[in-house]
Design a protein around this motif. Structure first.
Motif, PDB file in Angstrom:
ATOM      1  N   ILE A  67      10.642 155.049  61.407  1.00  0.00           N
ATOM      2  CA  ILE A  67      11.866 155.726  61.854  1.00  0.00           C
ATOM      3  C   ILE A  67      11.936 157.143  61.289  1.00  0.00           C
ATOM      4  O   ILE A  67      12.293 158.103  61.989  1.00  0.00           O
ATOM      5  CB  ILE A  67      13.122 154.927  61.419  1.00  0.00           C
ATOM      6  CG1 ILE A  67      13.226 153.624  62.218  1.00  0.00           C
ATOM      7  CG2 ILE A  67      14.386 155.758  61.583  1.00  0.00           C
ATOM      8  CD1 ILE A  67      13.543 153.803  63.680  1.00  0.00           C
ATOM      9  N   MET A  68      11.586 157.295  60.002  1.00  0.00           N
ATOM     10  CA  MET A  68      11.611 158.619  59.370  1.00  0.00           C
ATOM     11  C   MET A  68      10.658 159.580  60.086  1.00  0.00           C
ATOM     12  O   MET A  68      11.006 160.729  60.368  1.00  0.00           O
ATOM     13  CB  MET A  68      11.229 158.504  57.885  1.00  0.00           C
ATOM     14  CG  MET A  68      12.269 157.797  57.025  1.00  0.00           C
ATOM     15  SD  MET A  68      11.603 157.280  55.431  1.00  0.00           S
ATOM     16  CE  MET A  68      11.411 158.838  54.589  1.00  0.00           C
ATOM     17  N   MET A  69       9.457 159.098  60.369  1.00  0.00           N
ATOM     18  CA  MET A  69       8.460 159.951  61.030  1.00  0.00           C
ATOM     19  C   MET A  69       8.895 160.297  62.459  1.00  0.00           C
ATOM     20  O   MET A  69       8.740 161.432  62.915  1.00  0.00           O
ATOM     21  CB  MET A  69       7.099 159.262  61.041  1.00  0.00           C
ATOM     22  CG  MET A  69       6.502 159.062  59.660  1.00  0.00           C
ATOM     23  SD  MET A  69       4.881 158.268  59.677  1.00  0.00           S
ATOM     24  CE  MET A  69       3.851 159.619  60.234  1.00  0.00           C
ATOM     25  N   LYS A  70       9.466 159.316  63.157  1.00  0.00           N
ATOM     26  CA  LYS A  70       9.866 159.526  64.548  1.00  0.00           C
ATOM     27  C   LYS A  70      11.075 160.455  64.632  1.00  0.00           C
ATOM     28  O   LYS A  70      11.096 161.394  65.442  1.00  0.00           O
ATOM     29  CB  LYS A  70      10.186 158.186  65.193  1.00  0.00           C
ATOM     30  CG  LYS A  70      10.558 158.281  66.671  1.00  0.00           C
ATOM     31  CD  LYS A  70      10.883 156.915  67.250  1.00  0.00           C
ATOM     32  CE  LYS A  70      11.285 157.042  68.714  1.00  0.00           C
ATOM     33  NZ  LYS A  70      11.696 155.734  69.283  1.00  0.00           N
ATOM     34  N   THR A  71      12.092 160.206  63.789  1.00  0.00           N
ATOM     35  CA  THR A  71      13.339 160.960  63.856  1.00  0.00           C
ATOM     36  C   THR A  71      13.129 162.437  63.558  1.00  0.00           C
ATOM     37  O   THR A  71      13.726 163.312  64.214  1.00  0.00           O
ATOM     38  CB  THR A  71      14.367 160.390  62.848  1.00  0.00           C
ATOM     39  OG1 THR A  71      14.570 159.005  63.131  1.00  0.00           O
ATOM     40  CG2 THR A  71      15.697 161.116  62.939  1.00  0.00           C
ATOM     41  N   GLU A  72      12.288 162.735  62.574  1.00  0.00           N
ATOM     42  CA  GLU A  72      12.093 164.119  62.170  1.00  0.00           C
ATOM     43  C   GLU A  72      10.753 164.689  62.638  1.00  0.00           C
ATOM     44  O   GLU A  72      10.352 165.766  62.203  1.00  0.00           O
ATOM     45  CB  GLU A  72      12.227 164.240  60.644  1.00  0.00           C
ATOM     46  CG  GLU A  72      13.613 163.831  60.150  1.00  0.00           C
ATOM     47  CD  GLU A  72      13.879 164.221  58.715  1.00  0.00           C
ATOM     48  OE1 GLU A  72      12.962 164.764  58.059  1.00  0.00           O
ATOM     49  OE2 GLU A  72      15.009 163.994  58.245  1.00  0.00           O
ATOM     50  N   SER A  73      10.070 163.946  63.531  1.00  0.00           N
ATOM     51  CA  SER A  73       8.774 164.391  64.087  1.00  0.00           C
ATOM     52  C   SER A  73       7.826 164.838  62.978  1.00  0.00           C
ATOM     53  O   SER A  73       7.248 165.931  63.017  1.00  0.00           O
ATOM     54  CB  SER A  73       8.993 165.540  65.090  1.00  0.00           C
ATOM     55  OG  SER A  73       9.826 165.130  66.141  1.00  0.00           O
ATOM     56  N   LYS A  97       0.907 164.606  57.008  1.00  0.00           N
ATOM     57  CA  LYS A  97       0.993 165.445  55.810  1.00  0.00           C
ATOM     58  C   LYS A  97       2.444 165.637  55.379  1.00  0.00           C
ATOM     59  O   LYS A  97       2.774 165.567  54.193  1.00  0.00           O
ATOM     60  CB  LYS A  97       0.336 166.805  56.082  1.00  0.00           C
ATOM     61  CG  LYS A  97       0.275 167.716  54.864  1.00  0.00           C
ATOM     62  CD  LYS A  97      -0.472 169.006  55.184  1.00  0.00           C
ATOM     63  CE  LYS A  97      -0.540 169.914  53.946  1.00  0.00           C
ATOM     64  NZ  LYS A  97      -1.273 171.175  54.257  1.00  0.00           N
ATOM     65  N   GLN A  98       3.333 165.869  56.357  1.00  0.00           N
ATOM     66  CA  GLN A  98       4.748 166.050  56.039  1.00  0.00           C
ATOM     67  C   GLN A  98       5.367 164.767  55.500  1.00  0.00           C
ATOM     68  O   GLN A  98       6.180 164.799  54.578  1.00  0.00           O
ATOM     69  CB  GLN A  98       5.501 166.526  57.292  1.00  0.00           C
ATOM     70  CG  GLN A  98       5.181 167.950  57.712  1.00  0.00           C
ATOM     71  CD  GLN A  98       5.771 168.285  59.075  1.00  0.00           C
ATOM     72  OE1 GLN A  98       5.822 167.447  59.974  1.00  0.00           O
ATOM     73  NE2 GLN A  98       6.205 169.533  59.226  1.00  0.00           N
ATOM     74  N   PHE A  99       4.974 163.630  56.081  1.00  0.00           N
ATOM     75  CA  PHE A  99       5.497 162.347  55.599  1.00  0.00           C
ATOM     76  C   PHE A  99       5.041 162.084  54.166  1.00  0.00           C
ATOM     77  O   PHE A  99       5.816 161.639  53.322  1.00  0.00           O
ATOM     78  CB  PHE A  99       5.042 161.202  56.507  1.00  0.00           C
ATOM     79  CG  PHE A  99       5.497 159.854  56.024  1.00  0.00           C
ATOM     80  CD1 PHE A  99       6.812 159.458  56.202  1.00  0.00           C
ATOM     81  CD2 PHE A  99       4.618 158.997  55.373  1.00  0.00           C
ATOM     82  CE1 PHE A  99       7.247 158.214  55.744  1.00  0.00           C
ATOM     83  CE2 PHE A  99       5.043 157.765  54.908  1.00  0.00           C
ATOM     84  CZ  PHE A  99       6.356 157.370  55.093  1.00  0.00           C
ATOM     85  N   ASN A 100       3.782 162.401  53.900  1.00  0.00           N
ATOM     86  CA  ASN A 100       3.257 162.219  52.550  1.00  0.00           C
ATOM     87  C   ASN A 100       4.042 163.068  51.549  1.00  0.00           C
ATOM     88  O   ASN A 100       4.364 162.612  50.444  1.00  0.00           O
ATOM     89  CB  ASN A 100       1.776 162.594  52.506  1.00  0.00           C
ATOM     90  CG  ASN A 100       1.145 162.336  51.151  1.00  0.00           C
ATOM     91  OD1 ASN A 100       0.981 161.199  50.732  1.00  0.00           O
ATOM     92  ND2 ASN A 100       0.797 163.403  50.440  1.00  0.00           N
ATOM     93  N   HIS A 101       4.351 164.300  51.927  1.00  0.00           N
ATOM     94  CA  HIS A 101       5.136 165.175  51.054  1.00  0.00           C
ATOM     95  C   HIS A 101       6.536 164.606  50.856  1.00  0.00           C
ATOM     96  O   HIS A 101       7.076 164.623  49.733  1.00  0.00           O
ATOM     97  CB  HIS A 101       5.229 166.581  51.649  1.00  0.00           C
ATOM     98  CG  HIS A 101       5.853 167.580  50.726  1.00  0.00           C
ATOM     99  ND1 HIS A 101       7.224 167.753  50.636  1.00  0.00           N
ATOM    100  CD2 HIS A 101       5.308 168.439  49.812  1.00  0.00           C
ATOM    101  CE1 HIS A 101       7.489 168.675  49.734  1.00  0.00           C
ATOM    102  NE2 HIS A 101       6.344 169.110  49.223  1.00  0.00           N
ATOM    103  N   LEU A 102       7.121 164.071  51.906  1.00  0.00           N
ATOM    104  CA  LEU A 102       8.479 163.524  51.828  1.00  0.00           C
ATOM    105  C   LEU A 102       8.560 162.375  50.828  1.00  0.00           C
ATOM    106  O   LEU A 102       9.463 162.339  49.984  1.00  0.00           O
ATOM    107  CB  LEU A 102       8.910 163.044  53.216  1.00  0.00           C
ATOM    108  CG  LEU A 102      10.294 162.388  53.320  1.00  0.00           C
ATOM    109  CD1 LEU A 102      11.395 163.380  53.005  1.00  0.00           C
ATOM    110  CD2 LEU A 102      10.495 161.796  54.713  1.00  0.00           C
TER     111      LEU A 102
END
Length: 390
Positions: free
Chosen positions: A241-247, A251-256
């Motif tokens: 959901i996090m990846m989908k909602t904020e596209s 790499k960005q997900f890993n940073h998050l």
């Protein structure tokens, strides 16, 4: 003399030990805020701050090497590097071009640690080409975990790629295991132990007969309990959901989940436990962050007591574990059914033994020392190499 290097994303800790019957620490220090404004180089045990030009990783390394070479009483004969993740490389190893190539190939599996660690290794190889250097892997201690504790519930093809639970903070846990035996004797060190390394990075380990049986971190150091800015375990559905909602890209997900989550994510202000404790009375989100941290640590203690078939000793270590009586007290509150009962006065004093005399579980505070553990490993490896080299 043995130089130990413990590199983080924004810091480099180092220590120099003199070899003898026992290892004697001669110097230790830290370069902080690398890549940020106001990088500092501090020698421990002294008020001296060393001036450095620049604020990036290359500048920090150059500054440290310059100081080492200009300090007359330092003659390095071996160097040990902490390496967080090495995938199939888990045992302490002599650093060779082959090993460096292999570590570079697995950077995608640990992009938060390996790039900086490899830079440090290559920089010291360049400045000290004739000195033997060793990689000390944080995953080595946990190789004794039973197969069931290493498994991840994902298709087997991923396991064939080396994706399973490795565990981390191994250098700290090895030191704590050794130190517990010195303080409490062999019987205690071979009993059912839960080690809690609680700092900016935090994890717990279940230990029996001196060997790791399980640990809270998994394939990466982002797993387990919530940490300063790491999420710890999260529902895979939430990740989607996090990846989908904020596209988010991978790499960005890993940073998050590594740099924006954990205590920082919940509080919205800080990932530092001292800051949160100061703010919790008037800030609801800071209080939530502290409460979740204590709740999750307590839950893992219970889980590991179940995995071990009981608990004889609980050890607190790391910046929070060693220095925060209030956090230790909150974690242990309600665990008397396991035999864990704290002595309030001892706990407030950060005493080595903080449990009540009547407590069936010994609760201890043991300052950890990863740099000493690296030095001890290197000293042993150098001795072995010298014996086998004609």
């Amino acid at each position: 003399m043995i130089l130990t290097i413990n590199g983080g994303s924004s810091s480099i800790k180092f220590a120099i030990y003199k070899k003898g019957k026992v290892l004697e620490k001669i110097y230790s220090g830290e370069l902080k805020r690398i890549g940020l404004p106001g990088m500092t180089f501090t020698l421990k045990g002294s008020n001296k701050n060393i001036s450095c030009i620049g604020d990036d990783y290359i500048s920090a390394m150059s500054c440290l090497v310059k100081w080492l070479k200009e300090t007359n009483d330092i003659q390095i004969t071996a160097i040990g590097h902490r390496v967080v993740h090495g995938m199939q490389y888990t045992e302490p190893s002599l650093i060779t071009p082959k090993l460096i190539k292999a570590l570079k190939e697995i950077i995608p599996y640990d992009p938060d640690h390996l790039p900086g660690e490899i830079k440090l290794i290559e920089a010291f190889l360049e400045h000290y080409p004739r000195i033997k250097q060793f990689a000390c892997f944080d995953t080595a201690y946990h190789q004794t975990m039973p197969p069931v504790a290493k498994l991840l519930p994902i298709p087997h093809r991923f396991a064939q790629m080396g994706i399973h639970r490795y565990g981390f903070h191994g250098l700290s846990y090895q030191y704590l295991t050794n130190e517990l035996e010195k303080q409490a004797g062999k019987k205690a060190a071979h009993g059912r132990i839960v080690l809690a390394h609680l700092g900016n990075g935090a994890s717990l380990a279940a230990v029996y007969k001196g060997k790791s049986m399980d640990t809270s971190m998994g394939f990466t150091p982002a797993g387990g309990i919530p940490m300063s800015s790491r999420s710890g375990d999260i529902d895979p559905g939430v990740a989607w959901i996090m990846m989908k909602t904020e596209s988010l890209s991978p790499k960005q997900f890993n940073h998050l989940v590594n740099h924006e989550s954990g205590l920082l994510g919940i509080s919205g202000t800080s990932g530092d436990m001292n800051d949160l404790l100061k703010q919790e009375a008037k800030d609801e989100h800071s209080a939530e962050a502290v409460n979740l941290f204590c709740y999750q640590v307590k839950k893992w203690i219970g889980a590991f007591a179940a995995a071990l078939g009981g608990i004889d000793t609980l050890v607190f270590a790391g910046g929070i574990g060693e220095n925060s009586p209030v956090i230790r007290a909150r974690i242990c509150k309600g665990l008397n059914f396991l035999g864990i009962e704290l002595d309030e006065k001892r706990n407030q004093q950060n005493a080595p033994l903080i449990s009540e005399d009547k407590s069936s579980v010994s609760v201890r505070v043991i300052p950890t020392d990863e740099e000493f553990m690296i030095a001890a490993i290197v000293a042993k490896m150098v001795k072995t190499i010298n014996k086998t080299t004609p």
